[in-house]
Design an enzyme around this catalytic site. Structure first.
Site, PDB file in Angstrom:
ATOM      1  N   ASP A  14      38.492  37.121  36.083  1.00  0.00           N
ATOM      2  CA  ASP A  14      37.496  38.068  36.589  1.00  0.00           C
ATOM      3  C   ASP A  14      37.636  39.375  35.819  1.00  0.00           C
ATOM      4  OD1 ASP A  14      35.585  39.201  38.669  1.00  0.00           O
ATOM      5  OD2 ASP A  14      37.323  40.495  38.965  1.00  0.00           O
ATOM      6  N   ASP A 113      30.599  38.065  34.999  1.00  0.00           N
ATOM      7  CA  ASP A 113      31.932  38.661  34.822  1.00  0.00           C
ATOM      8  C   ASP A 113      33.063  37.747  35.285  1.00  0.00           C
ATOM      9  OD1 ASP A 113      31.385  38.778  37.509  1.00  0.00           O
ATOM     10  OD2 ASP A 113      32.040  40.854  37.782  1.00  0.00           O
ATOM     11  N   GLU A 114      32.801  36.467  35.447  1.00  0.00           N
ATOM     12  CA  GLU A 114      33.840  35.561  35.955  1.00  0.00           C
ATOM     13  C   GLU A 114      33.658  34.166  35.357  1.00  0.00           C
ATOM     14  OE1 GLU A 114      35.341  34.194  40.387  1.00  0.00           O
ATOM     15  OE2 GLU A 114      34.615  36.244  40.088  1.00  0.00           O
TER      16      GLU A 114
END
Length: 417
Positions: A14, A113-114
């Site tokens: 993350d 974002d992950e």
């Protein structure tokens, strides 16, 4: 219990304060030192904070979801509007970096974002999986100046749990099946566990299940009778067992097409709210048609304004015949709206269709001679928008004061490019 359970080397990474970190990198700022906030729209005082750097959260108590008018006037604070094209480009470059260590098939981009990465089998190339995960983490910071947190586990679920429940506080955490009783079972309330929402939590609470340990020791048959296949998943997830593979949905059967929208002002009348819902149904139906999918379950969510003390509802209805027809979806949403709406100002809406199957399985009804015509009409409208832009052809409601489709045209992910 774990005899046939997967035992791979999976990590979930993350990007911490991702949007703020991207803007900090663009403007040569230190995201860990400068209070930064990403604001959806400077023209709206009630505009939402999309992201905040750690100093913004710590020094000024401004977090994601706060409002522009809540941010104090201070010379140290830097405010930016989102640049979604920049964020997506950063995300793609990070994925390319991951691809230097594993093939594309071993990467599952979960969100901008992950991502999940399966390092199984790379030991001879790069060394122990834990060391290479930390090396990737270091390289991302060195190259993009974006801090990250990594959770590792024997499967995707455990990697995600290690990330959410430990690594986001410590930067890195590795969980094994032996850690389940000490790290996973104490989790309470249940909604703290990834994959369990508030509604499912309430249903489990009514069954006397208040912690993950309670869930792990509940009767499997009773859970399956109450929740269907989800009950089976809940039970095994409470033991840390997940058979999903990289590239597949973590919760099998949970694929959906949906759209959520934060309204830029309070919508106070039925007609205004339904105008936006119709636009959202159009978008959801178009995406389903593009994928040649149809769905049986339609969900409508509505959150009330904070000025009306918040709250809201999220209700679903399963129809007999699956559809990707805009007006069919809208009709169900209207039914749900009229049944559950509390006549208070609305500030956030969501529409989704689930329980999907291939469009090719759709049967033409002998009693609905307009179905084929509506299906062709929807396809033609989709083709026009694909060729000339999303606003080339709109429903009349989009030209009213309540409509949002025109103002949102050109946005990416609901925000400025």
């Amino acid at each position: 219990m774990y005899g046939n359970a997967p035992n791979r080397s999976v990590f979930c990474i993350d990007m911490r304060s991702f949007y703020a970190s991207c803007m900090a990198h663009l403007h040569n700022l230190d995201v860990m030192e400068v209070p930064i906030a990403i604001i959806a729209n400077f023209q709206q005082k009630g505009s939402v904070v999309l992201a905040a750097s750690p100093p913004m959260k710590k020094r000024f108590n401004i977090k994601t979801g706060a409002r522009l008018y809540e941010i104090p006037r201070h010379p140290d604070i830097r405010l930016f509007e989102p640049k979604m094209e920049l964020f997506v480009r950063f995300s793609m470059e990070i994925t390319r970096l991951l691809n230097q260590y594993v093939p594309k098939e071993a990467i599952h981009v979960y969100s901008v974002d992950e991502s999940f990465v399966d390092l199984t089998g790379t030991e001879k190339l790069w060394g122990p999986p834990e060391e290479i995960a930390k090396k990737i983490q270091y390289r991302i910071y060195e190259q993009f100046e974006i801090p990250s947190a990594i959770g590792m586990g024997p499967n995707m679920l455990m990697a995600k749990l290690a990330l959410d429940l430990e690594a986001k506080k410590t930067d890195f955490a590795k969980w094994t099946y032996e850690d389940v009783p000490t790290k996973l079972w104490p989790v309470s309330p249940l909604s703290e566990m990834w994959g369990i929402g508030k509604r499912t939590e309430r249903s489990l609470n009514h069954m006397g299940i208040f912690s993950v340990k309670d869930l792990a020791h509940a009767d499997l048959k009773t859970l399956e009778e109450r929740f269907g296949i989800l009950g089976n998943q809940l039970y095994y997830h409470a033991w840390g067992i997940d058979h999903s593979t990289i590239g597949a949905p973590i919760m099998q059967g949970q694929i959906s097409y949906g759209k959520g929208q934060m309204l830029m002002r309070d919508y106070r009348t039925r007609d205004e709210i339904l105008a936006v819902i119709l636009e959202m149904c159009e978008d959801v139906a178009r995406r389903a048609r593009d994928a040649n999918m149809i769905g049986r379950t339609i969900t409508l969510g509505l959150n009330y304004s904070k000025d009306a003390f918040g709250g809201g509802f999220q209700r679903a209805r399963t129809i007999h015949e699956p559809t990707n027809d805009t007006m069919k979806i809208y009709e169900v949403c209207v039914e749900l709206f009229d049944e559950f709406y509390g006549e208070r100002p609305a500030r956030q809406l969501s529409v989704s269709i689930t329980n999907l199957e291939s469009e090719h399985s759709m049967q033409l009804s002998l009693f609905d001679d307009q179905k084929w015509r509506r299906r062709k009409l929807g396809r033609v409208m989709d083709q026009i928008r694909a060729k000339y832009g999303s606003t080339a052809i709109l429903r009349a409601v989009s030209y009213t004061e309540a409509g949002t489709a025109i103002s949102r045209d050109g946005l990416l992910g609901g925000h400025k490019k």
